[in-house]
Design an enzyme around this catalytic site. Structure first.
Site, mmCIF file in Angstrom:
data_model
loop_
_atom_site.group_PDB
_atom_site.id
_atom_site.type_symbol
_atom_site.label_atom_id
_atom_site.label_comp_id
_atom_site.label_asym_id
_atom_site.label_seq_id
_atom_site.Cartn_x
_atom_site.Cartn_y
_atom_site.Cartn_z
ATOM 1 N N TYR A 1 3.547 3.922 -4.151
ATOM 2 C CA TYR A 1 2.897 2.978 -5.057
ATOM 3 C C TYR A 1 3.692 2.824 -6.359
ATOM 4 O O TYR A 1 3.126 2.839 -7.456
ATOM 5 C CB TYR A 1 1.448 3.410 -5.346
ATOM 6 C CG TYR A 1 0.693 3.764 -4.092
ATOM 7 C CD1 TYR A 1 0.344 2.788 -3.165
ATOM 8 C CD2 TYR A 1 0.355 5.094 -3.797
ATOM 9 C CE1 TYR A 1 -0.313 3.103 -1.990
ATOM 10 C CE2 TYR A 1 -0.300 5.419 -2.620
ATOM 11 C CZ TYR A 1 -0.638 4.428 -1.729
ATOM 12 O OH TYR A 1 -1.289 4.744 -0.561
ATOM 13 N N TYR B 1 -10.859 4.165 2.234
ATOM 14 C CA TYR B 1 -9.400 4.195 2.403
ATOM 15 C C TYR B 1 -9.097 4.987 3.668
ATOM 16 O O TYR B 1 -9.608 6.089 3.860
ATOM 17 C CB TYR B 1 -8.721 4.859 1.197
ATOM 18 C CG TYR B 1 -7.239 5.085 1.409
ATOM 19 C CD1 TYR B 1 -6.328 4.059 1.216
ATOM 20 C CD2 TYR B 1 -6.769 6.318 1.837
ATOM 21 C CE1 TYR B 1 -4.969 4.257 1.433
ATOM 22 C CE2 TYR B 1 -5.417 6.535 2.062
ATOM 23 C CZ TYR B 1 -4.524 5.493 1.860
ATOM 24 O OH TYR B 1 -3.189 5.698 2.085
ATOM 25 N N ASP C 1 -13.370 9.677 9.779
ATOM 26 C CA ASP C 1 -12.042 9.969 9.251
ATOM 27 C C ASP C 1 -12.170 11.171 8.317
ATOM 28 O O ASP C 1 -12.554 11.044 7.168
ATOM 29 C CB ASP C 1 -11.522 8.728 8.504
ATOM 30 C CG ASP C 1 -10.211 8.972 7.788
ATOM 31 O OD1 ASP C 1 -9.735 10.118 7.762
ATOM 32 O OD2 ASP C 1 -9.664 8.005 7.223
ATOM 33 N N LYS D 1 -3.680 15.950 7.068
ATOM 34 C CA LYS D 1 -3.482 16.600 5.774
ATOM 35 C C LYS D 1 -3.488 18.124 5.858
ATOM 36 O O LYS D 1 -2.475 18.734 6.161
ATOM 37 C CB LYS D 1 -4.502 16.085 4.761
ATOM 38 C CG LYS D 1 -4.236 14.646 4.302
ATOM 39 C CD LYS D 1 -5.070 14.284 3.103
ATOM 40 C CE LYS D 1 -4.879 12.836 2.662
ATOM 41 N NZ LYS D 1 -3.564 12.600 2.037
#
Length: 409
Positions: free
Chosen positions: A13, A141, A238, A267
């Site tokens: 980003y 997200y 998720d 993760k």
């Protein structure tokens, strides 16, 4: 500062050249990063949720070194290996009973892509070829790959630029921003009208991460799952960010003992050592899907699977619940009073997650420099100054983080 890095390397980003300096890390150990300017800072981000045991952990180092001596990688097409078998057995054992099939991917985003494809193939093979859309709550997200971008919040997420080319899905009110009743009414109304076109609902359970670090009542999950069953829509969770203890439960779905049709993990799966994701589903779904048309080159990478096995064993054999409760208690004591500050809009705490939402946007470069001077690494964005430290952090190190947050504010 590395001039070549600033001029030639794209960071997340960010633009090139990057106007915000990327701080160079020389090494890492315990819960700390050692910067090339001699500063030693506590990583209050766990490398974006993943390094739950900190860095350079001897148990994880040993696991990956032992696997490296055997093989670093082998294709998973037509071949298998013990590390993948062991990891699949563990994941089936610690996740809900209905989840018996494991698909390995090379990242969390690709785990989400796999989940979407599983849902689409499931309905296609059942003759419901019009079920090609997904439904989700706003402020969500799910990753940066194309399918995942399509189910991230289209207005306030990170991917507005691509809205014109992404598939159009259904977005309903989030229980993190409206009452649970209002959110459920919106969900039911949308399902009632469009369920014949919807393959699955996907959610981040309890905690919405990069979409705003928002929390919601776990009861929404049970009620949303019931509605999905009523309208014949699959239910995907998720847990890439929330899995492996971060919220205080091993998986956030355990707040309501829910069995999703599909579960995505990533993760912290490898303790932050390697990139790895998994998508789990049920016998019913896998038997209907048959051959899944997906196969990443580095799926089930042996190094990643070996360190994931070691990380999960290390977690489960540690007093992780006590550690999460200790971190949460510290955050309540140290951060909750900040609600009284005029610059602070809200403080949110759950498990080993502490969020301070500011009234105004944060000057990222200035704030990070201040934090580093106070011995802490955090990565604020928008109005959010937040932390999710490694679980083995000490009370003194926690105080360093929360004192640095207070100093910045």
């Amino acid at each position: 500062m590395d001039i070549f890095d600033q001029q030639h390397i794209w960071h997340p980003y960010a633009k090139v050249p990057n106007p915000i300096v990327a701080h160079k890390v020389q090494s890492a150990d315990g819960v700390c990063l050692n910067l090339d300017n001699g500063k030693r800072v506590i990583d209050g981000m766990s490398s974006w949720w993943s390094a739950i045991h900190g860095y350079n952990h001897p148990v994880l180092n040993k696991a990956i070194t032992k696997q490296l001596a055997k093989m670093s990688h082998v294709m998973f097409g037509g071949l298998t290996h013990q590390s993948a078998i062991d990891l699949a057995k563990t994941l089936v054992a610690i996740t809900p009973d209905n989840l018996t099939k494991v698909f390995f991917t090379d990242s969390g985003s690709v785990a989400v892509e796999s989940a979407l494809k599983i849902a689409l193939q499931y309905w296609h093979n059942k003759g419901e070829k019009n079920k090609q859309k997904f439904i989700t709550i706003r402020a969500g997200y799910h990753g940066d790959t194309f399918g995942a971008m399509g189910i991230c919040d289209p207005d306030n997420g990170l991917h507005q630029l691509f809205c014109g080319v992404l598939p159009q899905h259904y977005f309903v009110k989030s229980p993190s921003t409206v009452t649970m009743d209002e959110a459920l009414k919106d969900l039911e109304a949308t399902l009632k009208q469009h369920s014949n076109a919807i393959a699955a609902m996907i959610l981040e359970p309890v905690v919405q991460g990069a979409g705003g670090m928002l929390f919601y009542n776990p009861q929404y999950l049970s009620k949303a799952k019931a509605l999905c069953e009523q309208y014949q829509v699959l239910f995907i969770l998720d847990e890439i960010a929330t899995g492996f203890g971060r919220t205080g439960e091993l998986f956030a779905l355990e707040y309501v003992n829910l069995e999703p049709d599909i579960l995505c993990l990533g993760k912290a799966l490898t303790g932050g050592y390697m990139s790895l994701g998994t998508t789990l589903t049920s016998d019913k779904i896998s038997s209907t899907v048959g051959t899944l048309m997906h196969g990443p080159t580095f799926m089930a990478n042996p190094l990643a699977c070996a360190v994931a096995n070691a990380s999960i064993e290390l977690l489960l054999n540690s007093p992780w619940q006590d550690n999460i409760a200790r971190i949460e208690k510290h955050f309540y004591r140290a951060l909750s009073p900040l609600k009284e500050n005029d610059k602070v809009a809200d403080v949110r705490i759950l498990g080993a997650i502490g969020v301070v939402e500011m009234v105004d946007d944060i000057d990222v470069e200035k704030t990070q420099n201040q934090l580093i001077e106070n011995g802490v690494w955090l990565r604020p964005y928008g109005k959010l100054l937040y932390t999710m430290p490694p679980f083995n952090i000490t009370d003194d190190e926690l105080s360093t983080i929360t004192n640095a947050i207070k100093a910045v504010i």
